[in-house]
Design an enzyme around this catalytic site. Structure first.
Site, PDB file in Angstrom:
ATOM      1  N   GLU A   1      33.492  37.922  53.711  1.00  0.00           N
ATOM      2  CA  GLU A   1      34.122  37.091  52.672  1.00  0.00           C
ATOM      3  C   GLU A   1      33.517  35.700  52.689  1.00  0.00           C
ATOM      4  OE1 GLU A   1      38.668  38.581  52.885  1.00  0.00           O
ATOM      5  OE2 GLU A   1      38.420  36.481  52.422  1.00  0.00           O
TER       6      GLU A   1
ATOM      7  N   GLU B   1      36.667  39.486  43.523  1.00  0.00           N
ATOM      8  CA  GLU B   1      38.124  39.654  43.460  1.00  0.00           C
ATOM      9  C   GLU B   1      38.759  38.586  42.572  1.00  0.00           C
ATOM     10  OE1 GLU B   1      39.983  40.178  47.269  1.00  0.00           O
ATOM     11  OE2 GLU B   1      42.004  40.129  46.420  1.00  0.00           O
TER      12      GLU B   1
ATOM     13  N   LYS C   1      31.415  43.983  55.459  1.00  0.00           N
ATOM     14  CA  LYS C   1      31.735  43.079  54.341  1.00  0.00           C
ATOM     15  C   LYS C   1      32.093  41.705  54.887  1.00  0.00           C
ATOM     16  CE  LYS C   1      35.474  43.746  51.461  1.00  0.00           C
ATOM     17  NZ  LYS C   1      36.373  42.598  51.772  1.00  0.00           N
TER      18      LYS C   1
ATOM     19  N   ASP D   1      40.423  44.470  55.741  1.00  0.00           N
ATOM     20  CA  ASP D   1      41.362  43.768  56.626  1.00  0.00           C
ATOM     21  C   ASP D   1      42.735  43.648  55.954  1.00  0.00           C
ATOM     22  OD1 ASP D   1      40.698  41.831  54.783  1.00  0.00           O
ATOM     23  OD2 ASP D   1      40.058  40.325  56.247  1.00  0.00           O
TER      24      ASP D   1
ATOM     25  N   ASP E   1      35.360  45.646  56.975  1.00  0.00           N
ATOM     26  CA  ASP E   1      35.508  44.190  56.846  1.00  0.00           C
ATOM     27  C   ASP E   1      35.237  43.470  58.151  1.00  0.00           C
ATOM     28  OD1 ASP E   1      36.069  43.287  54.311  1.00  0.00           O
ATOM     29  OD2 ASP E   1      38.228  43.636  54.467  1.00  0.00           O
TER      30      ASP E   1
END
Ligand code: KIV
Length: 269
Positions: free
Chosen positions: A120, A187, A118, A50, A89
């Site tokens: 988050e 990250e 994915k 994204d 994402d």
């Protein structure tokens, strides 16, 4: 890889990759032409991130990216790299309830051709990851710095420097792997924490700003090509001194595989 081989190369699953390829090379892609070059350069996994909100759409963060944007760009990447493993994402607010998460992830797989989605977030995302895993949708977790929470965090800051934060991130990793995540992006954490996470879970851990002690690396394509006017510490311009984008991608893949990227100074303490 030779251009003619792009469509006929066997489709790799994540376990195949993990057995055959360590460290794993991952790169973002948002369209067919760059995806094709990345596949030719031998990149193992393409991430339709994204981050496209920033590097393609010119937004200040990723929050405005929609599921329709993700479906569109994932389709383009799939056309350019028919046999490469593609992770797409789940954009902001599309992974809240189990029903909406299944519906949005289903679109990325069925309509757009992603192999994995994915998500988050920390341990609170475990039930959603379990729900997707239960219906056969592979999930990559994303922990550490969570760009979708930039407004709460007040900026893109290194996570896990304080010992209680490091313990929380390690806990997130464990819980999400137990819930069924098959891959994990970490990250912007201190390199020592990146290494501890990779050692503590049984799934491949892909770092971005997490040091060289993880199982693979991911970079945003535009960063790798030196297009970011304010590059983060963990970014290396692989196009500098090279004659083509393909060569830059190949240099990145070589540097990840030889663990010469990231260097110590490209990580956080
Ligand atoms: O959206 C993205 O490109 C990402 C990477 C920064 C890992 O999530």
């Amino acid at each position: 890889m030779h251009p003619q081989d792009l469509a006929s190369a066997p489709l790799k699953t994540l376990p195949d990759l993990w057995r055959a390829t360590q460290p794993i090379t991952m790169l973002t892609a948002y369209d067919a032409s760059f995806a094709r070059l990345a596949a030719l350069a031998g990149i193992d996994v393409l991430l339709v991130g994204d981050s496209l909100g920033m590097v393609v759409q010119g937004q200040r963060d990723t929050l405005s990216v929609t599921i329709d944007d993700m479906v569109y760009h994932t389709k383009l990447v799939r056309r350019g790299a028919p046999q490469t493993l593609i992770v797409a994402d789940m954009p902001f607010l599309t992974d809240n309830t189990q029903d909406s998460t299944r519906q949005h992830a289903g679109r990325l797989m069925q309509e757009a051709g992603a192999d994995m989605v994915k998500i988050e977030g920390g341990a609170t995302k475990a039930p959603l990851i379990a729900a997707l895993t239960d219906v056969g949708i592979p999930v990559c977790a994303h922990i550490g710095l969570l760009p979708q929470r930039v407004r709460q965090l007040g900026g893109y800051k290194v996570q896990g420097r304080a010992s209680e934060d490091a313990a929380r991130i390690l806990h997130d990793a464990q819980v999400l792997a137990d819930a069924g995540a098959q891959l994990m992006v970490v990250e912007c954490v201190p390199s020592a924490l990146g290494t501890r996470i990779a050692q503590s879970v049984a799934v491949p851990v892909i770092g971005i700003g997490a040091g060289a002690g993880v199982d693979g690396q991911v970079l945003v394509m535009h960063d790798l090509l030196g297009m970011n006017p304010h590059p983060a510490r963990f970014v290396r311009d692989f196009l500098r001194g090279r004659g083509s984008i393909l060569q830059a991608m190949q240099a990145y893949a070589d540097a990840v595989r030889s663990r010469s990227f990231p260097a110590d100074h490209e990580g956080f303490v």
